[in-house]
Design a protein around this motif. Structure first.
Motif, PDB file in Angstrom:
ATOM      1  N   ASP A   1      31.224   5.846  41.694  1.00 29.87           N
ATOM      2  CA  ASP A   1      31.946   4.573  41.669  1.00 29.87           C
ATOM      3  C   ASP A   1      32.262   4.122  43.089  1.00 29.87           C
ATOM      4  O   ASP A   1      32.530   4.948  43.971  1.00 29.87           O
ATOM      5  CB  ASP A   1      33.238   4.714  40.869  1.00 29.87           C
ATOM      6  CG  ASP A   1      32.970   5.117  39.432  1.00 29.87           C
ATOM      7  OD1 ASP A   1      33.828   5.807  38.845  1.00 29.87           O
ATOM      8  OD2 ASP A   1      31.908   4.745  38.893  1.00 29.87           O
ATOM      9  N   HIS A   2      32.253   2.798  43.283  1.00 27.35           N
ATOM     10  CA  HIS A   2      32.564   2.198  44.602  1.00 27.35           C
ATOM     11  C   HIS A   2      31.731   2.850  45.706  1.00 27.35           C
ATOM     12  O   HIS A   2      32.258   3.318  46.723  1.00 27.35           O
ATOM     13  CB  HIS A   2      34.060   2.329  44.921  1.00 27.35           C
ATOM     14  CG  HIS A   2      34.964   1.661  43.941  1.00 27.35           C
ATOM     15  ND1 HIS A   2      34.957   0.302  43.721  1.00 27.35           N
ATOM     16  CD2 HIS A   2      35.898   2.191  43.093  1.00 27.35           C
ATOM     17  CE1 HIS A   2      35.854   0.002  42.789  1.00 27.35           C
ATOM     18  NE2 HIS A   2      36.433   1.130  42.375  1.00 27.35           N
ATOM     19  N   TYR A   3      30.428   2.878  45.511  1.00 28.50           N
ATOM     20  CA  TYR A   3      29.584   3.600  46.469  1.00 28.50           C
ATOM     21  C   TYR A   3      29.577   2.934  47.847  1.00 28.50           C
ATOM     22  O   TYR A   3      29.455   3.622  48.876  1.00 28.50           O
ATOM     23  CB  TYR A   3      28.146   3.679  45.947  1.00 28.50           C
ATOM     24  CG  TYR A   3      27.234   4.441  46.866  1.00 28.50           C
ATOM     25  CD1 TYR A   3      26.324   3.785  47.685  1.00 28.50           C
ATOM     26  CD2 TYR A   3      27.316   5.817  46.948  1.00 28.50           C
ATOM     27  CE1 TYR A   3      25.506   4.485  48.549  1.00 28.50           C
ATOM     28  CE2 TYR A   3      26.506   6.530  47.821  1.00 28.50           C
ATOM     29  CZ  TYR A   3      25.599   5.862  48.612  1.00 28.50           C
ATOM     30  OH  TYR A   3      24.808   6.555  49.476  1.00 28.50           O
ATOM     31  N   VAL A   4      29.743   1.620  47.892  1.00 24.71           N
ATOM     32  CA  VAL A   4      29.768   0.933  49.195  1.00 24.71           C
ATOM     33  C   VAL A   4      30.957   1.419  50.027  1.00 24.71           C
ATOM     34  O   VAL A   4      30.809   1.751  51.217  1.00 24.71           O
ATOM     35  CB  VAL A   4      29.831  -0.593  48.998  1.00 24.71           C
ATOM     36  CG1 VAL A   4      30.005  -1.290  50.340  1.00 24.71           C
ATOM     37  CG2 VAL A   4      28.570  -1.091  48.309  1.00 24.71           C
ATOM     38  N   ASP A   5      32.123   1.512  49.387  1.00 21.53           N
ATOM     39  CA  ASP A   5      33.301   2.029  50.108  1.00 21.53           C
ATOM     40  C   ASP A   5      33.101   3.484  50.496  1.00 21.53           C
ATOM     41  O   ASP A   5      33.516   3.926  51.576  1.00 21.53           O
ATOM     42  CB  ASP A   5      34.540   1.883  49.235  1.00 21.53           C
ATOM     43  CG  ASP A   5      34.864   0.438  48.932  1.00 21.53           C
ATOM     44  OD1 ASP A   5      35.529   0.173  47.921  1.00 21.53           O
ATOM     45  OD2 ASP A   5      34.434  -0.442  49.721  1.00 21.53           O
ATOM     46  N   PHE A   6      32.465   4.255  49.617  1.00 19.98           N
ATOM     47  CA  PHE A   6      32.187   5.668  49.911  1.00 19.98           C
ATOM     48  C   PHE A   6      31.285   5.814  51.129  1.00 19.98           C
ATOM     49  O   PHE A   6      31.530   6.656  52.018  1.00 19.98           O
ATOM     50  CB  PHE A   6      31.541   6.309  48.679  1.00 19.98           C
ATOM     51  CG  PHE A   6      31.040   7.707  48.909  1.00 19.98           C
ATOM     52  CD1 PHE A   6      29.694   7.944  49.177  1.00 19.98           C
ATOM     53  CD2 PHE A   6      31.898   8.787  48.845  1.00 19.98           C
ATOM     54  CE1 PHE A   6      29.229   9.227  49.382  1.00 19.98           C
ATOM     55  CE2 PHE A   6      31.442  10.077  49.050  1.00 19.98           C
ATOM     56  CZ  PHE A   6      30.092  10.297  49.316  1.00 19.98           C
ATOM     57  N   ALA A   7      30.220   4.982  51.208  1.00 24.96           N
ATOM     58  CA  ALA A   7      29.289   5.066  52.333  1.00 24.96           C
ATOM     59  C   ALA A   7      29.937   4.635  53.644  1.00 24.96           C
ATOM     60  O   ALA A   7      29.615   5.172  54.711  1.00 24.96           O
ATOM     61  CB  ALA A   7      28.051   4.202  52.051  1.00 24.96           C
TER      62      ALA A   7
ATOM     63  N   VAL B   1      29.966 -10.034  44.126  1.00 23.70           N
ATOM     64  CA  VAL B   1      29.065  -9.685  43.018  1.00 23.70           C
ATOM     65  C   VAL B   1      28.264  -8.444  43.350  1.00 23.70           C
ATOM     66  O   VAL B   1      28.027  -7.578  42.498  1.00 23.70           O
ATOM     67  CB  VAL B   1      28.134 -10.879  42.708  1.00 23.70           C
ATOM     68  CG1 VAL B   1      27.062 -10.484  41.707  1.00 23.70           C
ATOM     69  CG2 VAL B   1      28.940 -12.050  42.170  1.00 23.70           C
ATOM     70  N   GLU B   2      27.860  -8.305  44.598  1.00 26.96           N
ATOM     71  CA  GLU B   2      27.016  -7.181  44.998  1.00 26.96           C
ATOM     72  C   GLU B   2      27.794  -5.873  45.096  1.00 26.96           C
ATOM     73  O   GLU B   2      27.280  -4.811  44.731  1.00 26.96           O
ATOM     74  CB  GLU B   2      26.352  -7.497  46.340  1.00 26.96           C
ATOM     75  CG  GLU B   2      25.443  -6.395  46.853  1.00 26.96           C
ATOM     76  CD  GLU B   2      24.840  -6.739  48.199  1.00 26.96           C
ATOM     77  OE1 GLU B   2      24.158  -5.878  48.779  1.00 26.96           O
ATOM     78  OE2 GLU B   2      25.062  -7.879  48.670  1.00 26.96           O
ATOM     79  N   GLN B   3      29.034  -5.921  45.567  1.00 26.12           N
ATOM     80  CA  GLN B   3      29.749  -4.694  45.895  1.00 26.12           C
ATOM     81  C   GLN B   3      30.791  -4.282  44.850  1.00 26.12           C
ATOM     82  O   GLN B   3      31.222  -3.133  44.853  1.00 26.12           O
ATOM     83  CB  GLN B   3      30.439  -4.841  47.256  1.00 26.12           C
ATOM     84  CG  GLN B   3      29.468  -5.059  48.414  1.00 26.12           C
ATOM     85  CD  GLN B   3      30.171  -5.134  49.752  1.00 26.12           C
ATOM     86  OE1 GLN B   3      31.389  -5.042  49.826  1.00 26.12           O
ATOM     87  NE2 GLN B   3      29.399  -5.307  50.815  1.00 26.12           N
ATOM     88  N   SER B   4      31.218  -5.189  43.981  1.00 25.47           N
ATOM     89  CA  SER B   4      32.266  -4.850  43.018  1.00 25.47           C
ATOM     90  C   SER B   4      31.693  -4.040  41.859  1.00 25.47           C
ATOM     91  O   SER B   4      30.568  -4.283  41.401  1.00 25.47           O
ATOM     92  CB  SER B   4      32.934  -6.117  42.485  1.00 25.47           C
ATOM     93  OG  SER B   4      33.549  -6.824  43.544  1.00 25.47           O
ATOM     94  N   ASP B   5      32.489  -3.072  41.349  1.00 19.53           N
ATOM     95  CA  ASP B   5      32.048  -2.204  40.263  1.00 19.53           C
ATOM     96  C   ASP B   5      32.710  -2.520  38.933  1.00 19.53           C
ATOM     97  O   ASP B   5      32.254  -2.057  37.887  1.00 19.53           O
ATOM     98  CB  ASP B   5      32.334  -0.741  40.617  1.00 19.53           C
ATOM     99  CG  ASP B   5      31.405  -0.226  41.703  1.00 19.53           C
ATOM    100  OD1 ASP B   5      30.277  -0.734  41.787  1.00 19.53           O
ATOM    101  OD2 ASP B   5      31.815   0.666  42.462  1.00 19.53           O
ATOM    102  N   THR B   6      33.799  -3.311  38.935  1.00 14.49           N
ATOM    103  CA  THR B   6      34.524  -3.592  37.693  1.00 14.49           C
ATOM    104  C   THR B   6      34.743  -5.084  37.549  1.00 14.49           C
ATOM    105  O   THR B   6      34.761  -5.837  38.524  1.00 14.49           O
ATOM    106  CB  THR B   6      35.884  -2.873  37.670  1.00 14.49           C
ATOM    107  OG1 THR B   6      36.708  -3.395  38.714  1.00 14.49           O
ATOM    108  CG2 THR B   6      35.709  -1.378  37.876  1.00 14.49           C
TER     109      THR B   6
END
Length: 755
Positions: free
Chosen positions: A389-395, A600-605
């Motif tokens: 989840d939230h892979y963009v924030d994780f990266a 739209v691209e980065q949100s997971d929920t």
């Protein structure tokens, strides 16, 4: 191990070109010193040439000046032309005399005579008024000069010919007639600077010598935009006692020759320095370039037994020795890479990709080998897909090394949990944020139940021990290998539903259902209605947007479906704004649209998407509302200005009357006047009335009192005071200054203007 150090000798020999270039430079310096004697002779020749050019030019200019002085002597033809009554014969004689002067002196470009009593100018062919003469500006300036008989600086003279007006660069000589006052007229003689250049060119060789003349201000006679510069060592400056001009004669390319031939001692010292520098540089560079090779040789010698067999023959030189070592290193590296390609992890990844794509049947022999290798003897299979989840924030939060560590921990936990449950599992990362779990059961049993238990254990462990969460999608159990791809597709579809179902959970494929076709029409209708409300600045768009996200959450839309609907919303909104609100295009392109696409691209929920869209669209709606208000204000102000322009003669016209007519408060109306016009209402009204008063004063004979009464002033004194404050003069002075000038110049604000 010893090697031949012949390379250092070859490197030394390779630097011989440096010595060759150095010797060539020194030879050039030697010949440069020898040629310095020629430079001294050239300087002497330049000095003699410059004196000759000065004497020759001054003699010609003096002759022209003497001839002009004789022509204007008392009683001469020119003075009769200036003093006597106009006569064609006398005009012809004077013009013929000017032409004769031009014929006698080839340097003269033109001669003309100005007659003061009637402002006429006579040249070689015509007589015309000064106002129509092409070079009238110079004549007017010359009349104001205190001293005459001096050749001027170079200037541009205008001439009127058949093909129109042309400009030539000339130097001019003028004489007042008579000398002391110039009350009769003025004689002007013009000499082209190009004629002077050609005249001087006859005395020098233009191929090797160049000459230039500068006036006392440093302005050059020949060439464009040239000014007096510092003198080179190979040029000579001579100042004329007659004209005060500076004559410069020099050798072409004199700056380069001066640099090459100046100072024999300096060149000798420079030559010695070049020799010393070349020798020192050669040895230093050679030693420096050889040092890395020497280091490599020492390292290879230290481990020579591992690189070259003991029975190997000694190499002829160090390069052959290094070549053998590198060749063996490459061979060993290639062998190591071949071993790595056969590693179990790579084989497992390739095999898993084949299973998920359902492509194993293309090569049955390879499939059977891999099947036996992994112990797939048959039974049931089920696929689970773990997505971070939230892979963009994780990266962004962790470095690549930390990301790899967390992924390894996650996959290890998945394998360990499966093994503790007595199940066989194949776990591999297929993308940056997705881990595939292939669970295998040979004896049958509730495989889906086991997978759900394992998935929940993995999810809860990650949540409790790591600083991120995961969502798992579970496919259905299948009985054969080809159906593994079907189970994987179901797991991928299930995990994509997290955008509407939520994060950090296990989603079974049986929980989600496909949307009916009729639901899409309802979504599109909501989007179109919401876009219209945003464009019209209606606040109902907020409830409509919340309803849209609520409907998507209720129907558990997949992430792909949510993205498709939101992209349609962005496209439709952009189309409406560009078509009907072009003023909002710039903030839309630069701020709003990029923000929506990024969300739209980065949100997971859906909750995160809804918050981002509410904030971004809210700012856009505020700008649209502000734009709509400005449009209404501009329309209202146009109506008010038009009304004031029609009724400004009404003495009762005021802010109170306007506020009652247009249903707007006087204070707000005054503010609108200041913002849109830049004046308050009273100044605007006074300006209209004063303009009308000036028109009446210019075009009629009405009295000031009548005009004051017509404009609504209580007494003429108030009107006169306001008029003088605005225009700068009184109404009577204004009428007197503009009497009879309906179409000509008139007084405006105390200054002469053109209508």
């Amino acid at each position: 191990m010893k090697v031949n150090n012949s390379y250092i000798m070859r490197m030394l020999l390779s630097y011989l070109p440096i010595l060759f270039v150095t010797i060539s430079i020194l030879t050039f310096i030697f010949f440069s010193i020898m040629n310095q004697f020629n430079v001294s002779n050239a300087l002497q020749a330049n000095r003699l040439t410059a004196k000759y050019v000065v004497n020759m030019t001054d003699t010609s200019l003096k002759a022209i000046s003497f001839e002009a002085q004789e022509a204007i002597d008392t009683g001469g033809t020119l003075q009769q032309f200036l003093d006597a009554p106009s006569d064609r014969a006398l005009d012809f004689d004077a013009s013929n005399m000017l032409s004769t002067m031009m014929i006698r002196f080839g340097l003269i470009d033109s001669v003309y005579l100005y007659r003061a009593r009637d402002g006429m100018v006579l040249d070689q062919s015509t007589i015309q008024p000064l106002g129509q003469f092409a070079d009238q500006s110079y004549i007017r300036a010359a009349l104001d000069q205190a001293y005459t008989g001096v050749w001027s600086s170079p200037r541009l003279k205008e001439s009127q010919g058949i093909q129109g007006t042309s400009k030539v660069n000339v130097t001019s000589l003028g004489f007042k007639i008579p000398r002391n006052s110039g009350s009769l007229g003025y004689l002007i003689i013009n000499v082209r600077t190009s004629s002077l250049s050609s005249y001087i060119g006859q005395a020098i060789d233009p191929t090797i010598t160049e000459a230039q003349i500068y006036d006392n201000k440093g302005q050059a006679f020949f060439g464009e935009n040239a000014s007096l510069t510092s003198k080179s060592r190979l040029s000579v400056d001579i100042e004329s006692d007659y004209t005060g001009w500076t004559y410069r004669v020099g050798i072409k390319g004199g700056q380069l020759l001066s640099f090459l031939f100046h100072g024999s001692t300096v060149w000798i010292m420079l030559g010695l320095a070049v020799i010393a520098f070349a020798i020192g540089t050669t040895f230093y560079v050679t030693r420096r370039n050889y040092r890395p090779i020497e280091t490599i040789l020492h390292r290879i010698e230290r481990f020579s037994q591992a690189v070259i067999p003991p029975d190997s023959k000694e190499k002829e030189n160090e390069f052959a020795f290094i070549d053998q070592a590198i060749e063996r290193l490459i061979t060993n590296n290639m062998a190591f890479q071949e071993q790595q390609e056969e590693h179990l992890v790579i084989r497992r990844q390739q095999f898993l990709q084949t299973l998920l794509k359902g492509e194993y049947e293309d090569d049955r022999e390879t499939w059977e080998q891999e099947r036996q290798h992994f112990g797939l003897a048959g039974g049931q299979y089920i696929v689970g897909l773990l997505e971070m989840d939230h892979y963009v924030d994780f990266a962004l939060k962790y470095s690549p090394g930390d990301q790899s560590l967390f992924k390894f921990i996650t996959s290890s936990v998945a394998v360990e949990v499966s093994q503790q449950s007595g199940m066989r599992v194949v776990a591999e990362w297929i993308t940056k944020n997705q881990l595939v779990l292939l669970l295998i059961e040979e004896n049958g049993g509730p495989l889906e139940h086991h997978m759900l238990q394992i998935a929940e254990q993995i999810r809860s462990w990650v949540e409790g021990h790591l600083n991120f969460t995961v969502t798992l999608g579970i496919g259905t159990a299948v009985d054969n290998e080809p159906a593994i791809a079907v189970s994987y597709d179901e797991a991928a579809a299930a995990v994509s539903r997290k955008v509407s179902l939520g994060l950090n959970r296990v989603i079974d494929s049986v929980e989600v259902k496909e949307n009916k076709d009729g639901e899409w029409f309802a979504y599109l209708e909501m989007i179109r209605s919401m876009v219209r409300q945003i464009r019209m600045a209606e606040p109902e768009w907020l409830d409509e947007l919340k309803r849209l996200f609520g409907e998507m959450a209720v129907h558990h839309l997949r992430k792909e479906d949510v993205e498709r609907l939101l992209h349609y919303f962005i496209f439709h909104l952009e189309y409406e704004l560009e078509r009907l609100l072009p003023e909002i295009t710039e903030p839309w392109v630069q701020e709003v649209k990029p923000g929506l696409l990024t969300s739209v691209e980065q949100s997971d929920t859906l909750a995160q998407l809804e918050g981002d869209f509410l904030e971004t669209i809210g700012r856009l709606s505020g700008r649209i509302t502000e734009l709509s208000q400005n449009r209404r204000h501009n329309t209202l102000m146009r109506e008010i200005r038009d009304y004031v322009a029609e009724q400004y003669m009404d003495p009762n016209l005021s802010l109170t009357l306007l506020s009652e007519k247009f249903q707007i408060s006087p204070k707000y109306l005054s503010q609108l006047f200041k913002e849109s016009i830049g004046q308050n209402f009273s100044d605007f009204l006074i300006g209209l009335r004063i303009e009308h008063a000036k028109k009446i004063l210019r075009e009629t004979d009405e009295t000031v009192q009548d005009i004051s009464n017509a404009l609504g002033y209580a007494n003429p004194t108030s009107f006169i005071r306001v008029f003088k404050r605005i225009v700068g003069i009184s109404p009577g002075q204004y009428r007197e200054a503009n009497a009879g000038n309906v179409s000509g110049p008139f007084i405006e604000d105390g200054k002469m203007q053109d209508k």
